[in-house]
Design an enzyme around this catalytic site. Structure first.
Site, PDB file in Angstrom:
ATOM      1  N   GLY A   1       0.775  -1.246   0.000  1.00 32.09           N
ATOM      2  CA  GLY A   1       0.000   0.000   0.000  1.00 32.09           C
ATOM      3  C   GLY A   1       0.800   1.286   0.000  1.00 32.09           C
ATOM      4  O   GLY A   1       0.313   2.318  -0.457  1.00 32.09           O
TER       5      GLY A   1
ATOM      6  N   ASP B   1      -5.309   1.752  10.454  1.00 34.80           N
ATOM      7  CA  ASP B   1      -6.711   1.358  10.568  1.00 34.80           C
ATOM      8  C   ASP B   1      -6.915   0.772  11.970  1.00 34.80           C
ATOM      9  O   ASP B   1      -7.028   1.512  12.944  1.00 34.80           O
ATOM     10  CB  ASP B   1      -6.985   0.358   9.438  1.00 34.80           C
TER      11      ASP B   1
ATOM     12  N   ASP C   1      -5.815  -0.365  -2.090  1.00 39.64           N
ATOM     13  CA  ASP C   1      -6.552  -1.236  -3.020  1.00 39.64           C
ATOM     14  C   ASP C   1      -7.893  -1.685  -2.466  1.00 39.64           C
ATOM     15  O   ASP C   1      -8.130  -1.683  -1.249  1.00 39.64           O
ATOM     16  CB  ASP C   1      -5.731  -2.498  -3.310  1.00 39.64           C
TER      17      ASP C   1
HETATM   18  P1  IMP Z   1      -4.409  -2.278  10.282  1.00 40.13           P
HETATM   19  O1  IMP Z   1      -3.445  -3.346  10.661  1.00 40.13           O
HETATM   20  O2  IMP Z   1      -5.827  -2.675  10.534  1.00 40.13           O
HETATM   21  O3  IMP Z   1      -4.086  -0.904  10.820  1.00 40.13           O
HETATM   22  O4  IMP Z   1      -4.406  -2.274   8.724  1.00 40.13           O
HETATM   23  C1  IMP Z   1      -3.690  -1.471   7.980  1.00 40.13           C
HETATM   24  C2  IMP Z   1      -3.776  -1.989   6.562  1.00 40.13           C
HETATM   25  O5  IMP Z   1      -5.119  -2.329   6.171  1.00 40.13           O
HETATM   26  C3  IMP Z   1      -3.341  -0.916   5.630  1.00 40.13           C
HETATM   27  O6  IMP Z   1      -1.960  -0.941   5.446  1.00 40.13           O
HETATM   28  C4  IMP Z   1      -4.127  -1.202   4.376  1.00 40.13           C
HETATM   29  O7  IMP Z   1      -3.400  -2.080   3.565  1.00 40.13           O
HETATM   30  C5  IMP Z   1      -5.377  -1.892   4.848  1.00 40.13           C
HETATM   31  N1  IMP Z   1      -6.559  -0.972   4.869  1.00 40.13           N
HETATM   32  C6  IMP Z   1      -7.208  -0.506   5.929  1.00 40.13           C
HETATM   33  N2  IMP Z   1      -8.223   0.328   5.604  1.00 40.13           N
HETATM   34  C7  IMP Z   1      -8.211   0.388   4.254  1.00 40.13           C
HETATM   35  C8  IMP Z   1      -9.007   1.128   3.276  1.00 40.13           C
HETATM   36  O8  IMP Z   1      -9.924   1.908   3.567  1.00 40.13           O
HETATM   37  N3  IMP Z   1      -8.661   0.922   1.976  1.00 40.13           N
HETATM   38  C9  IMP Z   1      -7.650   0.097   1.593  1.00 40.13           C
HETATM   39  N4  IMP Z   1      -6.863  -0.570   2.458  1.00 40.13           N
HETATM   40  C10 IMP Z   1      -7.149  -0.431   3.780  1.00 40.13           C
HETATM   41 MG    MG Z   2      -0.922  -1.440   3.659  1.00 42.39          MG
END
Ligand code: IMP
Ligand code: MG
Length: 196
Positions: free
Chosen positions: A46, A108, A164
């Site tokens: 990403g 996220d 994505d």
């Molecule tokens: P976390 O471990 O839940 O903080 O996830 C982070 C990862 O989830 C990011 O690096 C993204 O790859 C993916 N992600 C979270 N939200 C979105 C979104 O709205 N669109 C696309 N990818 C997302």
């Molecule tokens: Mg990512």
């Protein structure tokens, strides 16, 4: 055949606005920075577009860089409450005693950032800071914040500028939210089909 017609795209941040914001962010990073070389580590996939823009702007601020990438995968975050993250591709740069900036596209739940910073800290960098292009604070599960944030965004599914949906739309030079039309079986869970 991919069913793009089932997805509704709504522009969120224009290419111009995101470039302006990144310029300001890089100024902030550059003024805080006080080392010799800076290691920037991008979380794939990403962060690839953000990394490319950041590194070119850091060059303009005369900051010598070492550039590396790391890949993390989270397993079963929908069904398993632990949402365990593992490193599937580690950095090859020796970061011991160095200034390090970890870059991701979006913060996220916070799981990825939590596990990856924990992993990198074991390698004994002098300083480890984090920078995310987007921050979605409403979805946080782990209490973690990034040192540098491009934009705070609402709890909507976002694509473009590296992000994505189902491995697609990373190449959009702007950010868009997506929702699904009635006929799409995925519509109930907008967070289901993205990859790292
Ligand atoms: P976390 O471990 O839940 O903080 O996830 C982070 C990862 O989830 C990011 O690096 C993204 O790859 C993916 N992600 C979270 N939200 C979105 C979104 O709205 N669109 C696309 N990818 C997302
Ligand atoms: Mg990512």
């Amino acid at each position: 055949m991919y069913q793009k017609q089932n997805i509704i795209f709504k522009p969120l941040i224009t290419e111009f606005d995101l470039k302006v914001r990144i310029g300001v962010l890089v100024k902030e990073i550059a003024s805080d920075y006080n080392g010799d070389e800076l290691v920037i580590i991008g979380l794939l996939k990403g962060s690839f577009m953000f990394m490319a823009d950041l590194s070119r702007l850091l060059y303009l601020h005369d900051i010598p860089l070492l550039i590396d990438f790391i890949i993390a995968s989270s397993y079963g975050s929908d069904t398993v409450s632990s949402g365990k993250v593992t490193i599937t591709r580690d950095i090859t740069t020796d970061i011991k005693g160095k200034w390090v900036l970890l870059i991701d596209d979006i913060l996220d739940s916070g799981r990825t950032m939590y596990y990856v910073t924990k992993h990198l800290r074991k390698k004994k960098p002098a300083v480890l800071k984090t920078c995310v292009f987007l921050d979605k604070p409403d979805r946080r599960v782990i209490d973690i914040q990034a040192d540098y944030v491009g934009f705070k965004v609402p709890d909507e599914f976002i694509v473009g500028y590296g992000l994505d949906y189902d491995s697609r739309y990373r190449e959009l030079p702007y950010l868009s939210t997506i929702t699904f039309k009635e006929s799409n079986p995925d519509k109930k869970d907008n967070h289901k089909n993205f990859t790292k």
